[in-house]
Design a protein around this motif. Structure first.
Motif, PDB file in Angstrom:
ATOM      1  N   ALA A  19       7.072  -4.933 -10.455  1.00 30.92           N
ATOM      2  CA  ALA A  19       6.807  -4.713  -9.134  1.00 30.92           C
ATOM      3  C   ALA A  19       6.840  -3.351  -8.421  1.00 30.92           C
ATOM      4  O   ALA A  19       6.369  -2.848  -7.815  1.00 30.92           O
ATOM      5  CB  ALA A  19       7.709  -5.841  -8.257  1.00 30.92           C
ATOM      6  N   LEU A  20       8.034  -2.764  -9.126  1.00 28.20           N
ATOM      7  CA  LEU A  20       8.240  -1.307  -8.701  1.00 28.20           C
ATOM      8  C   LEU A  20       7.251  -0.466  -9.066  1.00 28.20           C
ATOM      9  O   LEU A  20       6.933   0.591  -8.548  1.00 28.20           O
ATOM     10  CB  LEU A  20       9.681  -0.889  -8.993  1.00 28.20           C
ATOM     11  CG  LEU A  20      10.981  -1.108  -8.518  1.00 28.20           C
ATOM     12  CD1 LEU A  20      12.065  -0.667  -9.459  1.00 28.20           C
ATOM     13  CD2 LEU A  20      10.982  -0.700  -7.234  1.00 28.20           C
ATOM     14  N   ASN A  21       6.523  -0.781 -10.054  1.00 33.42           N
ATOM     15  CA  ASN A  21       5.224  -0.074 -10.480  1.00 33.42           C
ATOM     16  C   ASN A  21       3.927  -0.551 -10.249  1.00 33.42           C
ATOM     17  O   ASN A  21       2.936  -0.041 -10.703  1.00 33.42           O
ATOM     18  CB  ASN A  21       5.337   0.180 -12.345  1.00 33.42           C
ATOM     19  CG  ASN A  21       6.501   0.941 -12.404  1.00 33.42           C
ATOM     20  OD1 ASN A  21       6.327   2.160 -12.662  1.00 33.42           O
ATOM     21  ND2 ASN A  21       7.755   0.395 -12.725  1.00 33.42           N
ATOM     22  N   SER A  22       3.799  -1.590  -9.286  1.00 27.77           N
ATOM     23  CA  SER A  22       2.600  -1.977  -8.982  1.00 27.77           C
ATOM     24  C   SER A  22       2.171  -1.571  -7.646  1.00 27.77           C
ATOM     25  O   SER A  22       2.854  -1.642  -6.471  1.00 27.77           O
ATOM     26  CB  SER A  22       2.792  -3.691  -8.657  1.00 27.77           C
ATOM     27  OG  SER A  22       1.508  -4.167  -7.738  1.00 27.77           O
ATOM     28  N   ALA A  23       0.927  -0.870  -7.555  1.00 25.55           N
ATOM     29  CA  ALA A  23       0.523  -0.358  -6.353  1.00 25.55           C
ATOM     30  C   ALA A  23       0.142  -1.353  -5.150  1.00 25.55           C
ATOM     31  O   ALA A  23       0.458  -0.996  -4.150  1.00 25.55           O
ATOM     32  CB  ALA A  23      -0.991   0.203  -6.490  1.00 25.55           C
ATOM     33  N   CYS A  33       1.777   1.085   5.765  1.00 27.73           N
ATOM     34  CA  CYS A  33       0.639   1.528   4.734  1.00 27.73           C
ATOM     35  C   CYS A  33      -0.647   0.885   4.951  1.00 27.73           C
ATOM     36  O   CYS A  33      -0.847  -0.441   4.944  1.00 27.73           O
ATOM     37  CB  CYS A  33       1.529   1.219   3.402  1.00 27.73           C
ATOM     38  SG  CYS A  33       0.442   2.012   1.977  1.00 27.73           S
ATOM     39  N   GLU A  34      -1.590   1.585   5.230  1.00 24.64           N
ATOM     40  CA  GLU A  34      -3.025   0.995   5.186  1.00 24.64           C
ATOM     41  C   GLU A  34      -3.751   1.138   3.862  1.00 24.64           C
ATOM     42  O   GLU A  34      -4.657   0.384   3.600  1.00 24.64           O
ATOM     43  CB  GLU A  34      -3.737   1.877   6.237  1.00 24.64           C
ATOM     44  CG  GLU A  34      -3.096   1.984   7.802  1.00 24.64           C
ATOM     45  CD  GLU A  34      -4.007   2.636   8.688  1.00 24.64           C
ATOM     46  OE1 GLU A  34      -4.694   3.624   8.268  1.00 24.64           O
ATOM     47  OE2 GLU A  34      -3.905   2.129   9.592  1.00 24.64           O
ATOM     48  N   GLU A  35      -3.336   2.060   2.949  1.00 27.92           N
ATOM     49  CA  GLU A  35      -4.104   2.291   1.688  1.00 27.92           C
ATOM     50  C   GLU A  35      -3.054   3.035   0.503  1.00 27.92           C
ATOM     51  O   GLU A  35      -2.272   3.723   1.095  1.00 27.92           O
ATOM     52  CB  GLU A  35      -5.160   3.179   1.855  1.00 27.92           C
ATOM     53  CG  GLU A  35      -6.141   3.296   0.702  1.00 27.92           C
ATOM     54  CD  GLU A  35      -7.361   4.248   1.080  1.00 27.92           C
ATOM     55  OE1 GLU A  35      -8.353   4.242   0.080  1.00 27.92           O
ATOM     56  OE2 GLU A  35      -7.603   4.777   1.898  1.00 27.92           O
ATOM     57  N   LEU A  36      -3.283   2.099  -0.596  1.00 28.97           N
ATOM     58  CA  LEU A  36      -2.371   2.974  -1.600  1.00 28.97           C
ATOM     59  C   LEU A  36      -3.195   2.737  -2.872  1.00 28.97           C
ATOM     60  O   LEU A  36      -3.252   1.608  -3.403  1.00 28.97           O
ATOM     61  CB  LEU A  36      -0.858   2.298  -1.669  1.00 28.97           C
ATOM     62  CG  LEU A  36       0.048   2.958  -2.619  1.00 28.97           C
ATOM     63  CD1 LEU A  36       0.361   4.202  -2.332  1.00 28.97           C
ATOM     64  CD2 LEU A  36       0.982   1.866  -3.140  1.00 28.97           C
TER      65      LEU A  36
END
Length: 151
Positions: A19-23, A33-36
């Motif tokens: 999970a810590l590595n999932s965009a 956050c609107e986009e990652l």
């Protein structure tokens, strides 16, 4: 501004690490956050909309992961520019360990800096805002990892 805390997550270390590595998970957890987009290896590009006191801004910036020790720890660093509002940059050292009685303990140390118009708002307002952002992020992250997130 510096902040350190930890929380126990009802999930195994591999699940928390993924999970810590999932965009997708990070986008759902970062307030405003609107986009990652991107990947842990190449870094992420982010668009975050926030209001700090009377100042509203859309920050565009980069998020990178470094000092990566799989299943144990990493440093996540971000920097965003919000036009006339100024800039924000910060990072968190995140460490995972097995929690007593099961689950995973996620410990974090957050450091944040701001400049420009936002910096003129005063350190108390900025510190409370940064603390609220960190709390919201880790509450949402916990909900995502434990499968209790809505929507």
């Amino acid at each position: 501004m510096e902040l350190a805390a930890s929380r126990i997550l009802n999930a195994d270390r591999a699940t928390v690490w993924a999970a810590l590595n999932s965009a997708e998970v990070l986008k759902a957890c970062i307030p405003g956050c609107e986009e990652l987009t991107g990947s842990p290896e190449e870094g992420f590009a982010a668009t975050v909309k926030q209001k700090v006191g009377p100042v509203s801004a859309t920050f565009k910036g980069e998020v990178t992961l470094s000092d990566i020790v799989p299943l144990e720890s990493y440093t996540i660093t971000g920097e965003g520019k919000g036009g006339v509002a100024g800039f924000a940059k910060g990072g968190a050292k995140v460490a995972l360990s097995d929690a007593e009685g099961g689950g995973t303990e996620l410990a974090y140390e957050v450091e944040a800096k701001v400049g420009g118009k936002i910096a003129q708002l005063g350190s108390r307002l900025i510190d409370s805002f940064a603390t609220k952002m960190a709390d919201q992020f880790f509450e949402r992250f916990q909900a995502q990892v434990e499968g209790t997130a809505e929507g």
